[in-house]
Write an enzyme that holds these catalytic residues in place. Structure first.
Site, PDB file in Angstrom:
ATOM      1  N   HIS A 137       0.797  -1.226   0.000  1.00  0.00           N
ATOM      2  CA  HIS A 137       0.000   0.000   0.000  1.00  0.00           C
ATOM      3  C   HIS A 137       0.835   1.284   0.000  1.00  0.00           C
ATOM      4  O   HIS A 137       0.285   2.375  -0.151  1.00  0.00           O
ATOM      5  CB  HIS A 137      -0.970   0.016   1.191  1.00  0.00           C
ATOM      6  N   GLY A 142       3.440   1.620  -2.192  1.00  0.00           N
ATOM      7  CA  GLY A 142       4.015   1.717  -3.526  1.00  0.00           C
ATOM      8  C   GLY A 142       3.152   2.497  -4.498  1.00  0.00           C
ATOM      9  O   GLY A 142       2.050   2.951  -4.169  1.00  0.00           O
ATOM     10  N   LEU A 143       3.654   2.645  -5.711  1.00  0.00           N
ATOM     11  CA  LEU A 143       2.937   3.369  -6.760  1.00  0.00           C
ATOM     12  C   LEU A 143       1.554   2.784  -6.998  1.00  0.00           C
ATOM     13  O   LEU A 143       0.549   3.502  -7.034  1.00  0.00           O
ATOM     14  CB  LEU A 143       3.760   3.316  -8.056  1.00  0.00           C
ATOM     15  N   VAL A 144       1.488   1.459  -7.146  1.00  0.00           N
ATOM     16  CA  VAL A 144       0.228   0.779  -7.444  1.00  0.00           C
ATOM     17  C   VAL A 144      -0.667   0.716  -6.213  1.00  0.00           C
ATOM     18  O   VAL A 144      -1.826   1.120  -6.238  1.00  0.00           O
ATOM     19  CB  VAL A 144       0.501  -0.638  -7.988  1.00  0.00           C
ATOM     20  N   GLY A 145      -0.117   0.197  -5.128  1.00  0.00           N
ATOM     21  CA  GLY A 145      -0.914  -0.012  -3.922  1.00  0.00           C
ATOM     22  C   GLY A 145      -1.466   1.263  -3.319  1.00  0.00           C
ATOM     23  O   GLY A 145      -2.616   1.307  -2.876  1.00  0.00           O
ATOM     24  N   TYR A 177      10.929 -11.607 -14.231  1.00  0.00           N
ATOM     25  CA  TYR A 177       9.767 -10.902 -13.669  1.00  0.00           C
ATOM     26  C   TYR A 177       8.495 -11.334 -14.390  1.00  0.00           C
ATOM     27  O   TYR A 177       7.458 -11.576 -13.764  1.00  0.00           O
ATOM     28  CB  TYR A 177       9.965  -9.390 -13.799  1.00  0.00           C
ATOM     29  N   PRO A 223      -1.712  -4.273 -15.803  1.00  0.00           N
ATOM     30  CA  PRO A 223      -1.561  -2.883 -16.242  1.00  0.00           C
ATOM     31  C   PRO A 223      -0.366  -2.714 -17.174  1.00  0.00           C
ATOM     32  O   PRO A 223       0.639  -3.423 -17.059  1.00  0.00           O
ATOM     33  CB  PRO A 223      -1.331  -2.123 -14.932  1.00  0.00           C
ATOM     34  N   THR A 224      -0.468  -1.757 -18.070  1.00  0.00           N
ATOM     35  CA  THR A 224       0.648  -1.375 -18.911  1.00  0.00           C
ATOM     36  C   THR A 224       1.624  -0.544 -18.081  1.00  0.00           C
ATOM     37  O   THR A 224       1.513  -0.464 -16.859  1.00  0.00           O
ATOM     38  CB  THR A 224       0.134  -0.586 -20.132  1.00  0.00           C
TER      39      THR A 224
END
Length: 401
Positions: free
Chosen positions: A13, A15-18, A138, A165-166
């Protein structure tokens, strides 16, 4: 459907995504959110993950935690990229199932697709030809993660959704030069090259104090009597990353095409899928659970009486590629991106490209037809997003921590 009181664990949560997904859930009125920093919970530790699920018992899980980086990091830390991500995924997904989690959202990446996949890449391109070598580990880990979700759904009747996601950018992006992705790395390089040219050493000091490069900070740079040796030390380390006075050198030829998605758009799409999309919607079978499993009188799926373990259900055929691409369906070259960044930063110097360095995959445009059918389209265009990212980056330099 998850109600507003549902306890939702967002792994990763900070990070960029979280962080973007956390904020999106909050904005929608989902306030019973649970997060743990890496220091508080190491997701590669199976025992610790089990203890966390035993204690918190979340209703839903967002698996946004991952070990990530760009071409350089992927090349240097191949073993870490596959092992760390596999451990995280195995631990979280297995404990989510063991604890009866109602909904799980798995975040992957479009690097799962073959290097030479036909463009734009639909979900059905998965595993049709070899992967790009520079991020193979990855990609394999993320393919394993989406297959875990798909397989749990097929064998146990779970409702795990995987979104791919891209290339993402946005608030909380990683600007550390050693392991950041293409846009934030490019933006910081261009910004620092401009500051060197403008002689704004106080701002360079602030930047390096916030995000040191190879251990080099801005200590001593902002003093009136700053020694030339201190400045030269900074210039030498920045030069390793292609940052010079009014000049930036980027890896590759500048010709690869890339698609970029604003992280808050990604979060909105992901939460939309978690709240409104079920596995049966993706595979187009309304009565999936009742076809696949015995159903008790109270309507609960009987997981002990699967009609076909492992998805071996002749009447349904082969079920695969159940993940969802998340992007814009639009692309631009790395050179065109650099021009947008220069404009946002106000940089009028030279941007050169080192063709001896790898380009990575030449084109990575995804098809977003499935996502559109499921009711979501992007809002932020790249021209506006680049400006928004630079504003966030400048503001981040004034915030302590």
């Amino acid at each position: 459907m998850l109600d507003k009181s549902s306890k939702i664990y967002v792994a990763g949560h900070h990070g960029l995504v979280g962080s973007a997904i956390w904020n999106n859930l909050k904005a929608r009125g989902y306030n019973n959110l649970v997060g743990r920093s890496h220091k508080e919970l190491d997701l590669t530790d199976q025992v610790a993950v089990k203890a966390f699920f035993d204690e918190e018992k979340p209703d839903a899980v967002v698996l946004a935690a991952a070990f990530v980086g760009g071409i350089m990091a992927n090349s240097l830390y191949r073993a870490d990229f596959i092992m760390m991500n596999m451990k995280i995924q195995c631990n979280v997904i297995s404990e989510a199932y063991a604890h009866g989690v109602k909904k799980l959202l798995f975040l992957g990446s479009t690097c799962i697709y073959p290097k030479n996949a036909p463009q734009p890449m639909s979900e059905d391109c998965l595993l049709t030809s070899p992967l790009e070598y520079t991020n193979e580990e990855y990609a394999i880990a993320k393919i394993a993660g989406l297959k875990m979700c798909e397989s749990y759904n097929l064998q146990y009747g779970t409702n795990y959704i995987a979104v791919m996601p891209t290339n993402l950018y946005g608030p909380q992006d990683n600007f550390h030069l050693e392991n950041s992705h293409v846009m934030p790395a490019m933006m910081r390089k261009i910004y620092l090259a401009k500051l060197i040219h403008d002689g704004e050493w106080d701002k360079i000091a602030i930047d390096l104090n916030k995000r040191p490069v190879e251990g080099v900070t801005g200590e001593g740079l902002s003093t009136v009597n700053c020694q030339l040796s201190i400045k030269q030390k900074v210039l030498d380390v920045l030069a390793k990353y292609g940052i010079e006075n009014n000049k930036v050198t980027l890896w590759g030829t500048g010709t690869p095409l890339r698609e970029f998605l604003w992280s808050e758009d990604m979060a909105d799409a992901s939460v939309h899928c978690m709240l409104n999309v079920d596995f049966k919607d993706i595979i187009g079978i309304e009565k999936y659970s009742s076809v696949h499993y015995g159903v008790s009188a109270d309507g609960q799926v009987d997981r002990n009486h699967s009609a076909g373990r492992g998805g071996a259900i002749p009447s349904l055929g082969e079920i695969r590629n159940c993940h969802i691409n998340v992007g814009t369906g639009k692309e631009l070259t790395i050179r065109e991106l650099s021009e947008l960044v220069c404009k946002a930063v106000g940089f009028e110097g030279e941007v050169a490209f080192d063709s001896t360095k790898p380009d990575g995959t030449m084109r990575k445009l995804i098809s977003v037809d499935k996502l559109h059918r499921l009711g979501w389209t992007h809002k932020i265009e790249i021209e506006d997003g680049v400006k928004m990212l630079f504003e966030w980056y400048k503001n981040s330099l004034t915030v302590k921590g």
